[in-house]
Write a protein that holds these residues in place. Structure first.
Motif, PDB file in Angstrom:
ATOM      1  N   PRO A   1       0.344  -0.920  -0.488  1.00  0.00           N
ATOM      2  CA  PRO A   1      -0.039  -0.387   0.137  1.00  0.00           C
ATOM      3  C   PRO A   1       1.015   1.524   0.361  1.00  0.00           C
ATOM      4  N   ALA A   2       0.070   2.202  -0.368  1.00  0.00           N
ATOM      5  CA  ALA A   2       0.827   3.860  -0.803  1.00  0.00           C
ATOM      6  C   ALA A   2       1.649   4.120   0.622  1.00  0.00           C
ATOM      7  N   PRO A   3       0.831   4.314   1.455  1.00  0.00           N
ATOM      8  CA  PRO A   3       1.272   4.157   2.938  1.00  0.00           C
ATOM      9  C   PRO A   3       2.529   4.026   3.986  1.00  0.00           C
ATOM     10  N   ILE A   4       2.882   2.142   2.930  1.00  0.00           N
ATOM     11  CA  ILE A   4       3.577   1.607   3.619  1.00  0.00           C
ATOM     12  C   ILE A   4       4.922   2.182   3.186  1.00  0.00           C
ATOM     13  N   LYS A   5       4.686   2.213   1.871  1.00  0.00           N
ATOM     14  CA  LYS A   5       6.188   3.007   1.574  1.00  0.00           C
ATOM     15  C   LYS A   5       6.229   4.057   1.516  1.00  0.00           C
ATOM     16  N   ALA A   6       5.723   5.104   1.878  1.00  0.00           N
ATOM     17  CA  ALA A   6       5.752   6.355   2.167  1.00  0.00           C
ATOM     18  C   ALA A   6       6.755   6.145   3.280  1.00  0.00           C
ATOM     19  N   LEU A   7       5.312   5.291   4.182  1.00  0.00           N
ATOM     20  CA  LEU A   7       7.022   5.478   5.552  1.00  0.00           C
ATOM     21  C   LEU A   7       8.394   4.809   5.543  1.00  0.00           C
ATOM     22  N   GLY A   8       8.431   3.915   4.443  1.00  0.00           N
ATOM     23  CA  GLY A   8       9.460   3.414   4.444  1.00  0.00           C
ATOM     24  C   GLY A   8      11.039   4.207   3.597  1.00  0.00           C
ATOM     25  N   ALA A   9      10.200   4.899   2.581  1.00  0.00           N
ATOM     26  CA  ALA A   9      10.665   5.850   2.455  1.00  0.00           C
ATOM     27  C   ALA A   9      10.874   6.885   3.034  1.00  0.00           C
ATOM     28  N   PHE A  10      10.709   7.587   4.160  1.00  0.00           N
ATOM     29  CA  PHE A  10      10.972   8.619   5.542  1.00  0.00           C
ATOM     30  C   PHE A  10      11.605   8.165   5.824  1.00  0.00           C
TER      31      PHE A  10
ATOM     32  N   GLY B   1      19.233  25.717  10.965  1.00  0.00           N
ATOM     33  CA  GLY B   1      21.005  25.841  11.469  1.00  0.00           C
ATOM     34  C   GLY B   1      20.828  24.729  11.293  1.00  0.00           C
ATOM     35  N   ASP B   2      20.216  23.370  12.344  1.00  0.00           N
ATOM     36  CA  ASP B   2      20.294  22.350  12.176  1.00  0.00           C
ATOM     37  C   ASP B   2      20.151  20.915  11.408  1.00  0.00           C
ATOM     38  N   PRO B   3      21.341  20.320  11.188  1.00  0.00           N
ATOM     39  CA  PRO B   3      20.967  19.454   9.750  1.00  0.00           C
ATOM     40  C   PRO B   3      19.846  18.309  10.347  1.00  0.00           C
ATOM     41  N   TRP B   4      19.536  18.203  11.256  1.00  0.00           N
ATOM     42  CA  TRP B   4      18.753  17.242  11.871  1.00  0.00           C
ATOM     43  C   TRP B   4      17.256  17.540  11.125  1.00  0.00           C
ATOM     44  N   VAL B   5      16.973  19.005  11.705  1.00  0.00           N
ATOM     45  CA  VAL B   5      15.868  19.480  11.587  1.00  0.00           C
ATOM     46  C   VAL B   5      15.298  19.254   9.585  1.00  0.00           C
ATOM     47  N   GLY B   6      16.504  19.597   9.122  1.00  0.00           N
ATOM     48  CA  GLY B   6      16.440  19.868   7.431  1.00  0.00           C
ATOM     49  C   GLY B   6      16.141  18.352   6.892  1.00  0.00           C
ATOM     50  N   LEU B   7      17.128  17.241   7.405  1.00  0.00           N
ATOM     51  CA  LEU B   7      16.674  16.465   6.868  1.00  0.00           C
ATOM     52  C   LEU B   7      15.647  15.676   7.586  1.00  0.00           C
ATOM     53  N   LEU B   8      14.667  15.599   8.655  1.00  0.00           N
ATOM     54  CA  LEU B   8      13.392  15.402   8.441  1.00  0.00           C
ATOM     55  C   LEU B   8      12.380  15.665   7.813  1.00  0.00           C
ATOM     56  N   GLY B   9      12.765  17.465   7.764  1.00  0.00           N
ATOM     57  CA  GLY B   9      11.755  17.304   6.795  1.00  0.00           C
ATOM     58  C   GLY B   9      11.787  18.260   5.345  1.00  0.00           C
ATOM     59  N   VAL B  10      12.534  17.424   4.327  1.00  0.00           N
ATOM     60  CA  VAL B  10      12.734  17.374   3.815  1.00  0.00           C
ATOM     61  C   VAL B  10      12.539  15.550   3.160  1.00  0.00           C
ATOM     62  N   GLY B  11      13.266  14.290   4.103  1.00  0.00           N
ATOM     63  CA  GLY B  11      12.400  13.293   4.632  1.00  0.00           C
ATOM     64  C   GLY B  11      11.333  13.443   4.253  1.00  0.00           C
ATOM     65  N   LEU B  12      10.340  14.205   5.100  1.00  0.00           N
ATOM     66  CA  LEU B  12       9.397  14.164   4.546  1.00  0.00           C
ATOM     67  C   LEU B  12       8.233  14.627   3.679  1.00  0.00           C
ATOM     68  N   VAL B  13       8.967  15.822   2.865  1.00  0.00           N
ATOM     69  CA  VAL B  13       8.917  15.863   1.698  1.00  0.00           C
ATOM     70  C   VAL B  13       8.781  15.012   0.335  1.00  0.00           C
TER      71      VAL B  13
ATOM     72  N   ALA C   1      14.244   5.470   5.652  1.00  0.00           N
ATOM     73  CA  ALA C   1      15.321   4.849   4.638  1.00  0.00           C
ATOM     74  C   ALA C   1      15.658   6.154   4.553  1.00  0.00           C
ATOM     75  N   SER C   2      15.200   7.198   4.530  1.00  0.00           N
ATOM     76  CA  SER C   2      16.085   8.950   3.757  1.00  0.00           C
ATOM     77  C   SER C   2      16.563   9.085   5.533  1.00  0.00           C
ATOM     78  N   THR C   3      16.110   9.184   6.520  1.00  0.00           N
ATOM     79  CA  THR C   3      16.375   9.477   8.105  1.00  0.00           C
ATOM     80  C   THR C   3      17.055   8.777   8.986  1.00  0.00           C
ATOM     81  N   VAL C   4      17.205   7.569   8.141  1.00  0.00           N
ATOM     82  CA  VAL C   4      18.471   6.225   9.705  1.00  0.00           C
ATOM     83  C   VAL C   4      19.581   6.767   8.166  1.00  0.00           C
ATOM     84  N   PHE C   5      19.643   6.294   7.318  1.00  0.00           N
ATOM     85  CA  PHE C   5      20.541   6.726   6.810  1.00  0.00           C
ATOM     86  C   PHE C   5      21.117   8.139   6.577  1.00  0.00           C
TER      87      PHE C   5
END
Length: 207
Positions: free
Chosen positions: A43-52, A150-162, A54-58
């Protein structure tokens, strides 16, 4: 001439000697366990969660290990965004080619197809996700700097969400293209700088 001896062993032990033959673990796995189509059918929500994830963990692993190099990577990628995207795609292509080449060499050496399927899928997926993690960190750090966080963690979470939203709402091919395209922009700058650097500069970047 060996049939009576084999029969006697079976009668005495109740276990056929053939069962003791070594079977490689990976070779015993069915190909369906790593069927790529199974991921596409999620399902699309599962794939979206996996994408988020993947981007945030790596990406988080990149921040933890190489956080001090982020400013230089951001400068390299933002110097020319179109060129960065092109070089990022080249990086994906190069990694995929090297893994495919290794796959064919192992196949020629006689490694079983099920084992190669498991190994190839794991290495290819890990390599592409590692590259994507680098890309998302760089893009996230850049946007965090632009917005004043200025915090790369905030940016990573934001871009991962996009990227996850793109996978969720867009058709499959378009969503995957956007997800990897974001990462390509972040990867491309460091890759382009590394390709065009001389040997001395490459040694400095590696340490």
């Amino acid at each position: 001439m060996q049939a009576p001896a084999v029969l006697s062993a079976v009668q005495l032990t109740g276990v056929s000697p053939a069962l003791h033959a070594p079977v490689p673990l990976l070779a015993s796995l069915p190909l369906q366990t790593v069927d790529p189509s199974a991921v596409l059918d999620l399902p699309a929500p599962i794939k979206a969660l996996g994408a988020f994830l993947a981007s945030t963990v790596f990406g988080g692993a990149v921040i933890y290990r190489y956080g001090g190099r982020l400013p230089a990577a951001v400068d390299a990628s933002t110097a020319s965004l179109p060129l960065s995207a092109v070089y990022g795609m080249l990086a994906y292509g190069l990694v995929s080619f090297l893994i495919a080449y290794g796959y064919t060499q192992l196949f020629r050496l006689g490694v079983g197809a099920p084992a190669l399927t498991v190994l190839g899928a794991a290495v290819l997926g890990g390599g592409l996700l590692a590259l994507a993690g680098v890309g998302y960190v760089v893009v996230g750090a850049w946007l965090a700097e632009l917005t004043g966080f200025g915090d790369p963690w905030v940016g990573l979470l934001g871009v991962g969400l996009v990227g996850a939203i793109a996978v969720l709402v867009l058709p499959l091919v378009a969503g995957v293209a956007v997800w990897f395209g974001i990462a390509a922009v972040g990867i491309g700058g460091p890759v382009r700088r590394w390709i065009h650097a001389d040997a001395a500069e490459r040694r400095v970047d590696e340490h």
